[in-house]
Design an enzyme around this catalytic site. Structure first.
Site, PDB file in Angstrom:
ATOM      1  N   THR A 235      -0.374   4.097   0.274  1.00 49.99           N
ATOM      2  CA  THR A 235      -1.355   5.130   0.558  1.00 49.99           C
ATOM      3  C   THR A 235      -0.384   6.422   1.584  1.00 49.99           C
ATOM      4  O   THR A 235      -0.950   7.788   1.019  1.00 49.99           O
ATOM      5  CB  THR A 235      -3.143   5.115   1.538  1.00 49.99           C
ATOM      6  OG1 THR A 235      -3.613   4.402   0.485  1.00 49.99           O
ATOM      7  CG2 THR A 235      -3.898   6.012   2.129  1.00 49.99           C
TER       8      THR A 235
ATOM      9  N   CYS B 176       0.813  -1.345  -0.133  1.00 51.58           N
ATOM     10  CA  CYS B 176      -0.154  -0.306  -0.264  1.00 51.58           C
ATOM     11  C   CYS B 176       1.203   1.294  -0.283  1.00 51.58           C
ATOM     12  O   CYS B 176       1.924   1.429   0.700  1.00 51.58           O
ATOM     13  CB  CYS B 176      -0.795  -0.074   1.228  1.00 51.58           C
ATOM     14  SG  CYS B 176      -1.857   1.590   2.139  1.00 51.58           S
TER      15      CYS B 176
END
Ligand code: 5GP
Length: 346
Positions: free
Chosen positions: A187, A185
């Site tokens: 993010t 990830c």
């Protein structure tokens, strides 16, 4: 500008303190759990670990292999309806298999059709969006709850108590917790948004349990010890991506580099996933996932044994005869170093 000053923690910031115990062997520990939910009448009785609904881990092959050990799988969103129909009607498993969907109308309609064709065989649903904070998502959870009152609904992702409560009140039985901790990830890097996972679990579990709901800690577990910490912090379920990736049962292309076999593993919001399923990264957005190559790890059986053995041992160290008792018996201590890496990170 308001800054919340109290330190939020991750798995790496703590260890579980051992406690006196009457247990003599880890084989005495029961790591299955039985749950009843606030909305669905369907119970859950298995080992509350779930393979992530990524197309590299949420595969039919993984579901079959893990169910033998009473571990659940959340299937990825990219199987064809006829494959799913046959999977849900012809096969029986010793652990619930979650069916995943996002908030698109087409995904909802496909589920309605599948429930008709399978005589409502799909009892466990995973409503999954990267950002569970939107009003549209809350409305979608309510709509799915009204349409399938019998189903266990897991919904997320969020990282705070207020939104955990809102999703449960909207119809979720289990709230999925985690923004940014995942192994593939990006993010936090791309948006600056996130929440240290151990604290997110503690805060969301408290909110969910107050309403009779449950939480699933999703992302960030890099070792069996992290899974034990997640349960110790109050997670009812733990979802795993990276720890289950790179096996024979995992999806993703196998490639050979200099005589070594690797498997591709990538985030579901990575450029690779978007190229594959959405015709590329749309002009208004950026990829929030990355791709890695994992050296092939063989069958998932060995990994499962490590994971379950680790959790049983953690229970033994704190005197928890059942996984259910682990949270009550956990005291975390803050640490500045948890692993000795003189011989590398493995
Ligand atoms: P892991 O166990 O690998 O640390 O985390 C798995 C979780 O990472 C998944 O269940 C999902 O919530 C999250 N995840 C998977 N792909 C992506 C992605 O491309 N971007 C983001 N932000 N999270 C992802």
């Amino acid at each position: 500008m308001h800054i919340e000053d109290s330190m939020r923690l991750d798995f790496k910031d703590v260890l579980i303190r051992p406690k006196r115990s009457t247990l003599t062997s880890r084989s005495e520990v029961d790591i299955t759990r039985e749950f009843h939910f606030p909305h669905s009448p369907e119970p859950y009785h298995s080992i509350p670990i779930i393979a992530a609904n990524m197309d590299t881990t949420g595969t039919f092959e993984m579901a079959r292999a893990l169910a033998k050990h009473q571990i659940s799988t959340a299937l990825n969103k990219h199987y064809q309806p006829d494959e799913l129909e046959s999977f849900y009607t012809k096969e029986k498993f010793d652990a619930p298999i979650f069916y995943s969907l996002g908030i698109g109308d087409d995904e909802f309609n496909q589920l309605v059709e599948l429930q008709k064709k399978t005589d409502n065989a799909i009892k466990f649903l995973c409503l999954d969006v990267a950002n569970g904070y939107t009003e549209t998502f809350v409305a979608f959870v309510s709509k799915v709850r009204q349409t399938f009152p019998f189903a266990v609904i897991m919904a997320g992702n969020v990282v705070t108590g207020d939104m955990t409560e809102e999703l449960i009140l909207a119809g979720a039985d289990i709230v999925k917790v985690g923004i940014g901790p995942g192994s593939v990830c990006t993010t936090r890097k791309m948006t600056g948004v996130g929440y240290p996972q151990l604290s997110a679990i503690i805060e969301c579990a408290d909110a969910a349990h107050g309403l009779g709901g449950r939480i699933c800690a999703d992302g960030g577990c890099t070792t069996p010890g992290d899974i034990a910490k997640a349960f110790g912090a109050g997670a009812d379920f733990v979802m795993l991506g990276g720890l289950l990736a790179g096996h024979e049962e995992s999806g993703g292309e196998t490639i050979e580099v200099n005589g070594k076999v690797f498997k591709r593993f990538y985030g579901m919001s990575s450029k690779r996933a978007m190229d594959q399923y959405a015709g590329g990264v749309a002009a208004y957005r950026a990829a929030e996932g990355k791709e890695v190559l994992i050296e092939s790890r063989g069958s998932v059986e060995h990994t499962v044994q490590d994971i379950l053995g680790g959790i049983r041992s953690a229970c033994t160290y704190v005197g928890a005869r059942q996984l259910r008792e682990l949270t009550k018996r956990t005291t975390f201590i803050r640490v500045s170093q948890q692993l000795n890496e003189i011989f590398g990170k493995s």
